[in-house]
Design a protein around this motif. Structure first.
Motif, PDB file in Angstrom:
ATOM      1  N   ASP A   1      39.486  35.585  37.287  1.00 12.69           N
ATOM      2  CA  ASP A   1      38.045  35.721  37.533  1.00 12.69           C
ATOM      3  C   ASP A   1      37.513  37.059  37.036  1.00 12.69           C
ATOM      4  N   VAL A   2      38.259  38.123  37.292  1.00 10.82           N
ATOM      5  CA  VAL A   2      37.827  39.457  36.851  1.00 10.82           C
ATOM      6  C   VAL A   2      37.809  39.526  35.329  1.00 10.82           C
ATOM      7  N   LYS A   3      38.839  39.015  34.684  1.00  3.03           N
ATOM      8  CA  LYS A   3      38.886  39.029  33.220  1.00  3.03           C
ATOM      9  C   LYS A   3      37.704  38.245  32.634  1.00  3.03           C
TER      10      LYS A   3
ATOM     11  N   MET B   1      46.382  45.514  35.096  1.00  2.00           N
ATOM     12  CA  MET B   1      46.093  44.198  35.627  1.00  2.00           C
ATOM     13  C   MET B   1      47.135  43.183  35.157  1.00  2.00           C
ATOM     14  N   GLU B   2      47.723  43.441  34.006  1.00  2.00           N
ATOM     15  CA  GLU B   2      48.718  42.510  33.477  1.00  2.00           C
ATOM     16  C   GLU B   2      49.957  42.456  34.372  1.00  2.00           C
ATOM     17  N   ASN B   3      50.241  43.535  35.062  1.00  2.00           N
ATOM     18  CA  ASN B   3      51.438  43.622  35.900  1.00  2.00           C
ATOM     19  C   ASN B   3      51.120  43.393  37.378  1.00  2.00           C
ATOM     20  N   MET B   4      50.069  42.628  37.656  1.00  4.29           N
ATOM     21  CA  MET B   4      49.621  42.462  39.043  1.00  4.29           C
ATOM     22  C   MET B   4      50.730  41.910  39.935  1.00  4.29           C
ATOM     23  N   LEU B   5      51.426  40.881  39.502  1.00  2.64           N
ATOM     24  CA  LEU B   5      52.484  40.295  40.332  1.00  2.64           C
ATOM     25  C   LEU B   5      53.608  41.302  40.548  1.00  2.64           C
ATOM     26  N   GLN B   6      53.937  42.062  39.516  1.00  2.00           N
ATOM     27  CA  GLN B   6      54.957  43.099  39.643  1.00  2.00           C
ATOM     28  C   GLN B   6      54.501  44.165  40.641  1.00  2.00           C
TER      29      GLN B   6
ATOM     30  N   LYS C   1      49.388  33.758  45.066  1.00  2.00           N
ATOM     31  CA  LYS C   1      48.662  32.702  44.349  1.00  2.00           C
ATOM     32  C   LYS C   1      47.210  33.111  44.138  1.00  2.00           C
ATOM     33  N   ASP C   2      46.592  33.641  45.175  1.00  2.00           N
ATOM     34  CA  ASP C   2      45.195  34.039  45.103  1.00  2.00           C
ATOM     35  C   ASP C   2      44.986  35.164  44.089  1.00  2.00           C
ATOM     36  N   MET C   3      45.912  36.081  44.008  1.00  2.00           N
ATOM     37  CA  MET C   3      45.778  37.213  43.089  1.00  2.00           C
ATOM     38  C   MET C   3      45.749  36.736  41.635  1.00  2.00           C
ATOM     39  N   GLU C   4      46.522  35.715  41.324  1.00  2.00           N
ATOM     40  CA  GLU C   4      46.495  35.167  39.969  1.00  2.00           C
ATOM     41  C   GLU C   4      45.091  34.678  39.621  1.00  2.00           C
TER      42      GLU C   4
END
Length: 196
Positions: free
Chosen positions: A143-145, A1-6, A135-138
């Motif tokens: 929210d999930v965390k 999840m930390e690398n979501m943008l990547q 933007k939404d994914m951030e």
């Protein structure tokens, strides 16, 4: 999840068939397939996946998702329609795609549409969609965390991903259902015009 943008950046979400990619000459089927494979290669989930096949193209023609082909060659307009079909088939049934594109096909046949302009608008919207998604994914990651931390789960890594997957699939289903409702409205509009 930390690398979501990547992860998002590695998906080739910006990949599209631009008007500059489409030659101004009609193409044979093998040339069409090669053009799509070259342009959408980065968007494949697996390298062995096929973007477009002869069977797919023949089914689009037989199913009247695209207007009739002349002399076994595909025009610029056919390629634009196939690009739209490629995107639509990820969420809609073939019948829903046929309904969605039927007016455009008729306008092409009647020379009543500036398809390049329409497609340019489509590409601009899809480009903005990718920006909005990032933007939404951030926000979704936050929210999930938050949900996981409030649940005080010890092994949260896997649970975070499962919760994120579930949330994304749900959002995808919501968008698909709204799109299907719009398709249904197209059917109602057409039936109303026929009855008049």
């Amino acid at each position: 999840m930390e690398n979501m943008l990547q992860n998002i950046n590695s998906l080739g979400l910006e990949t599209s068939l631009t008007l500059d990619d489409i030659p101004n000459i009609d193409l044979y089927m093998d040339q069409v397939i090669q053009l799509f494979e070259n342009n959408f290669n980065d968007s494949k989930r697996n390298q062995e996946d096929k973007i477009l096949t002869k069977t797919m193209i023949n089914n689009y023609a037989k199913g009247k998702l695209i207007f009739p082909i002349q002399n076994k060659k595909y025009s610029r307009e056919h390629l634009i329609l196939m690009s739209l079909i490629y995107q639509l088939k990820g969420a809609l049934s073939i019948n829903d795609i046929k309904v969605t594109l039927s007016d455009i096909n008729q306008k092409i046949i009647n020379d009543e549409i500036d398809l390049d302009s329409f497609y340019t608008s489509y590409l601009q919207l899809t480009g903005q969609n990718v920006i909005d998604l990032k933007k939404d994914m951030e926000e979704r990651v936050k929210d999930v965390k938050k949900e996981i931390s409030e649940a005080k789960e010890e092994d949260s890594g896997n649970l975070e991903q499962v919760l994120m997957i579930s949330s994304l699939v749900h959002m995808s289903n919501l968008y698909r259902r709204v799109a299907e409702k719009l398709v249904d409205e197209l059917v109602v509009d057409k039936e109303g015009k026929r009855q008049k």
